[in-house]
Design a protein around this motif. Structure first.
Motif, mmCIF file in Angstrom:
data_model
loop_
_atom_site.group_PDB
_atom_site.id
_atom_site.type_symbol
_atom_site.label_atom_id
_atom_site.label_comp_id
_atom_site.label_asym_id
_atom_site.label_seq_id
_atom_site.Cartn_x
_atom_site.Cartn_y
_atom_site.Cartn_z
ATOM 1 N N TYR A 1 0.832 -1.195 0.000
ATOM 2 C CA TYR A 1 0.000 0.000 0.000
ATOM 3 C C TYR A 1 0.862 1.239 0.000
ATOM 4 C CZ TYR A 1 1.008 0.188 5.029
ATOM 5 O OH TYR A 1 1.629 0.249 6.243
ATOM 6 N N THR B 1 -1.434 7.588 2.044
ATOM 7 C CA THR B 1 -1.919 8.752 1.299
ATOM 8 C C THR B 1 -2.271 9.939 2.180
ATOM 9 O OG1 THR B 1 -4.142 7.782 1.277
ATOM 10 C CG2 THR B 1 -2.750 7.402 -0.657
ATOM 11 N N SER C 1 -5.085 7.307 6.015
ATOM 12 C CA SER C 1 -5.612 6.687 4.793
ATOM 13 C C SER C 1 -4.493 6.027 4.005
ATOM 14 C CB SER C 1 -6.322 7.733 3.924
ATOM 15 O OG SER C 1 -5.436 8.764 3.557
ATOM 16 N N ARG C 2 -4.858 4.957 3.289
ATOM 17 C CA ARG C 2 -3.904 4.175 2.509
ATOM 18 C C ARG C 2 -4.525 3.787 1.175
ATOM 19 N NH1 ARG C 2 -2.158 -0.053 7.308
ATOM 20 N NH2 ARG C 2 -0.847 1.400 8.475
ATOM 21 N N ASP C 3 -3.701 3.693 0.167
ATOM 22 C CA ASP C 3 -4.123 3.243 -1.159
ATOM 23 C C ASP C 3 -3.524 1.859 -1.400
ATOM 24 O OD1 ASP C 3 -4.663 2.768 -3.819
ATOM 25 O OD2 ASP C 3 -3.764 4.614 -4.551
ATOM 26 N N TYR C 4 -4.388 0.845 -1.530
ATOM 27 C CA TYR C 4 -3.949 -0.538 -1.745
ATOM 28 C C TYR C 4 -3.934 -0.933 -3.223
ATOM 29 C CZ TYR C 4 -3.958 -1.527 3.230
ATOM 30 O OH TYR C 4 -3.660 -1.526 4.575
ATOM 31 N N PRO D 1 -9.777 -0.057 -2.466
ATOM 32 C CA PRO D 1 -8.394 0.410 -2.555
ATOM 33 C C PRO D 1 -8.073 1.592 -1.650
ATOM 34 C CG PRO D 1 -9.595 0.902 -4.576
ATOM 35 C CD PRO D 1 -10.481 0.040 -3.741
ATOM 36 N N ASN D 2 -9.059 2.439 -1.381
ATOM 37 C CA ASN D 2 -8.833 3.624 -0.545
ATOM 38 C C ASN D 2 -9.309 3.359 0.875
ATOM 39 O OD1 ASN D 2 -7.789 5.235 -2.710
ATOM 40 N ND2 ASN D 2 -9.866 5.348 -3.484
#
Length: 78
Positions: free
Chosen positions: A10, A13, A26-29, A36-37
């Motif tokens: 990930y 973000t 927050s993370r983007d996978y 994904p968010n």
């Protein structure tokens, strides 16, 4: 790049603390994740909430009660 518990990667973000003292991250996978968010909140009252990359969610009210909702829409109180 960091990895999650399932071995996927990930990108971090964002994170911060709002005016009520509640922390968020927050993370983007990426496109391979159902959600994904993903993000989580840790609230000043002891409660917290997770929106997971699998599409599931988890909420703990900080007083011994919690709710988990699986990505399929099935959920239950714990």
């Amino acid at each position: 790049m960091p990895t999650n518990n399932q071995g996927g990667s990930y990108t971090h973000t964002g994170s911060g603390t709002n005016s009520q003292g509640n922390h968020w991250c927050s993370r983007d996978y990426g496109s391979g994740a159902s959600n994904p968010n993903s993000y989580h909140y840790s609230n000043s009252n002891g409660s917290y909430y997770y929106s997971n990359p699998s599409g599931s969610t988890y909420y703990n009210n900080g007083q011994g009660g919690s709710t988990y909702n699986a990505s399929s829409g099935n959920g239950g109180k714990k």
